[in-house]
Design an enzyme around this catalytic site. Structure first.
Site, PDB file in Angstrom:
ATOM      1  N   SER A   8      34.093 -29.172 -19.332  1.00  0.00           N
ATOM      2  CA  SER A   8      33.432 -30.079 -18.400  1.00  0.00           C
ATOM      3  C   SER A   8      34.409 -30.556 -17.332  1.00  0.00           C
ATOM      4  O   SER A   8      35.396 -31.239 -17.635  1.00  0.00           O
ATOM      5  CB  SER A   8      32.854 -31.276 -19.138  1.00  0.00           C
ATOM      6  OG  SER A   8      32.339 -32.211 -18.216  1.00  0.00           O
ATOM      7  N   HIS A  33      31.285 -26.323 -16.801  1.00  0.00           N
ATOM      8  CA  HIS A  33      30.171 -27.263 -16.868  1.00  0.00           C
ATOM      9  C   HIS A  33      30.402 -28.370 -15.860  1.00  0.00           C
ATOM     10  O   HIS A  33      31.492 -28.962 -15.805  1.00  0.00           O
ATOM     11  CB  HIS A  33      30.072 -27.854 -18.279  1.00  0.00           C
ATOM     12  CG  HIS A  33      28.879 -28.713 -18.490  1.00  0.00           C
ATOM     13  ND1 HIS A  33      27.649 -28.208 -18.864  1.00  0.00           N
ATOM     14  CD2 HIS A  33      28.715 -30.061 -18.387  1.00  0.00           C
ATOM     15  CE1 HIS A  33      26.787 -29.202 -18.984  1.00  0.00           C
ATOM     16  NE2 HIS A  33      27.404 -30.337 -18.702  1.00  0.00           N
ATOM     17  N   ASP A  35      28.777 -31.976 -14.477  1.00  0.00           N
ATOM     18  CA  ASP A  35      27.841 -33.085 -14.673  1.00  0.00           C
ATOM     19  C   ASP A  35      27.554 -33.751 -13.334  1.00  0.00           C
ATOM     20  O   ASP A  35      28.471 -34.262 -12.678  1.00  0.00           O
ATOM     21  CB  ASP A  35      28.435 -34.112 -15.639  1.00  0.00           C
ATOM     22  CG  ASP A  35      28.510 -33.578 -17.060  1.00  0.00           C
ATOM     23  OD1 ASP A  35      27.481 -33.123 -17.573  1.00  0.00           O
ATOM     24  OD2 ASP A  35      29.611 -33.621 -17.649  1.00  0.00           O
ATOM     25  N   MET A  37      25.595 -36.784 -11.614  1.00  0.00           N
ATOM     26  CA  MET A  37      24.973 -38.070 -11.942  1.00  0.00           C
ATOM     27  C   MET A  37      24.718 -38.852 -10.657  1.00  0.00           C
ATOM     28  O   MET A  37      25.547 -38.826  -9.741  1.00  0.00           O
ATOM     29  CB  MET A  37      25.885 -38.884 -12.866  1.00  0.00           C
ATOM     30  CG  MET A  37      26.355 -38.141 -14.102  1.00  0.00           C
ATOM     31  SD  MET A  37      27.430 -39.187 -15.122  1.00  0.00           S
ATOM     32  CE  MET A  37      28.153 -37.961 -16.224  1.00  0.00           C
ATOM     33  N   HIS A  66      24.514 -29.587 -14.974  1.00  0.00           N
ATOM     34  CA  HIS A  66      23.651 -30.513 -15.718  1.00  0.00           C
ATOM     35  C   HIS A  66      23.337 -31.697 -14.825  1.00  0.00           C
ATOM     36  O   HIS A  66      24.212 -32.515 -14.522  1.00  0.00           O
ATOM     37  CB  HIS A  66      24.373 -30.954 -16.994  1.00  0.00           C
ATOM     38  CG  HIS A  66      23.644 -32.002 -17.768  1.00  0.00           C
ATOM     39  ND1 HIS A  66      24.272 -32.807 -18.697  1.00  0.00           N
ATOM     40  CD2 HIS A  66      22.342 -32.400 -17.772  1.00  0.00           C
ATOM     41  CE1 HIS A  66      23.398 -33.641 -19.227  1.00  0.00           C
ATOM     42  NE2 HIS A  66      22.221 -33.424 -18.666  1.00  0.00           N
ATOM     43  N   MET A  68      21.841 -35.149 -14.197  1.00  0.00           N
ATOM     44  CA  MET A  68      21.376 -36.418 -14.750  1.00  0.00           C
ATOM     45  C   MET A  68      20.979 -37.291 -13.562  1.00  0.00           C
ATOM     46  O   MET A  68      21.642 -38.264 -13.215  1.00  0.00           O
ATOM     47  CB  MET A  68      22.489 -37.050 -15.593  1.00  0.00           C
ATOM     48  CG  MET A  68      22.736 -36.315 -16.894  1.00  0.00           C
ATOM     49  SD  MET A  68      24.316 -36.746 -17.671  1.00  0.00           S
ATOM     50  CE  MET A  68      25.397 -35.556 -16.851  1.00  0.00           C
ATOM     51  N   MET A 137      21.911 -33.437 -26.076  1.00  0.00           N
ATOM     52  CA  MET A 137      22.923 -34.459 -25.800  1.00  0.00           C
ATOM     53  C   MET A 137      23.298 -35.136 -27.110  1.00  0.00           C
ATOM     54  O   MET A 137      22.461 -35.741 -27.777  1.00  0.00           O
ATOM     55  CB  MET A 137      22.390 -35.482 -24.805  1.00  0.00           C
ATOM     56  CG  MET A 137      22.166 -34.937 -23.397  1.00  0.00           C
ATOM     57  SD  MET A 137      23.644 -34.195 -22.670  1.00  0.00           S
ATOM     58  CE  MET A 137      24.779 -35.590 -22.675  1.00  0.00           C
ATOM     59  N   ASP A 175      26.306 -31.101 -25.928  1.00  0.00           N
ATOM     60  CA  ASP A 175      27.240 -31.785 -25.039  1.00  0.00           C
ATOM     61  C   ASP A 175      27.417 -33.224 -25.502  1.00  0.00           C
ATOM     62  O   ASP A 175      26.437 -33.959 -25.632  1.00  0.00           O
ATOM     63  CB  ASP A 175      26.689 -31.754 -23.606  1.00  0.00           C
ATOM     64  CG  ASP A 175      27.604 -32.441 -22.603  1.00  0.00           C
ATOM     65  OD1 ASP A 175      28.699 -32.886 -22.978  1.00  0.00           O
ATOM     66  OD2 ASP A 175      27.214 -32.522 -21.416  1.00  0.00           O
TER      67      ASP A 175
END
Length: 221
Positions: A8, A33, A35, A37, A66, A68, A137, A175
């Protein structure tokens, strides 16, 4: 079962990003990966399309994104254009989930659905034919460095059984709190892709940390 290790970028030192990514791949990492957000769906603000473009210049390996964020469908085209390989979002963040999964596939990416600790696996069951990846998650999303929630292991097993019954070849990813001490149980329960941030980029030997995670899976086969 194939094991994919996805470091990540959230936990990487952005000032040494190329160096740390190369070390992770030297250790056998399979994906990167990222993230994303928005500070609304989760209480943090992180990366956007520019980091995907930057990473794509550094590697031809799959970039596992990913989201979010609220209304993730607004970003499908932009992330596809930037070079994302996997586009995963949360069903609670939008409506018309099946439509958006189909759009992700149309843009040439794998379509992923993420399940928070309190999200029912029925969310996957309703659209299982349209999903290429299910992300469990094992922490409540928003911040790196959290501890693995033990209840995630049983949930991984239930989703693995759901996919088996449906005849689905979707990748089952986990994750949150993945370390050499937790990855084995998640793998034994049926997960095959593992997102790890602090356990990899927080280690003095990044390549060795990746190898250690893969070895911990082998012990539990």
């Amino acid at each position: 079962m194939t094991v994919r290790i996805a470091p990540s970028v959230l936990s990487a030192d952005l000032g040494r990003l190329r160096e740390q990514i190369e070390a992770a791949f030297e250790g056998g990492a399979d994906w990167l990966h990222v993230d994303v957000m928005d500070g609304h769906f989760v209480p943090n603000l992180t990366f956007g399309v520019p980091i995907i473009r930057a990473l794509r210049k550094l590697t031809d390996r799959p970039i596992d994104v990913h989201l979010m964020v609220e209304r993730p469908e607004h970003y499908i085209d932009d992330f596809a254009g930037a070079g994302a390989s996997v586009f995963t979002f949360h069903p609670e963040a939008t409506v018309h989930v099946q439509r958006h999964l189909a759009r992700v596939r149309e843009k040439g990416m794998l379509a992923g659905l993420a399940l928070n600790p309190s999200t029912s696996i029925s969310m996957v069951e309703e659209v299982v034919a349209d999903v290429d990846l299910v992300l469990i998650m094992s922490v409540n999303p928003g911040f790196g460095g959290q501890e693995y929630l033990p209840g995630a292991t049983a949930k991984i097993g239930r989703v693995r059984e759901l996919l088996r019954r449906a005849g689905s070849s979707a990748v089952l990813e986990v994750d949150g709190g993945i370390t050499t001490g937790t990855i084995g149980a998640a793998h034994s329960a049926g997960a095959e892709a593992f997102v790890a941030g602090t356990a990899i980029f927080g280690a003095r030997d990044i390549a060795g940390a990746v190898r250690g995670l893969r070895s911990a899976c082998a012990v539990h086969v």
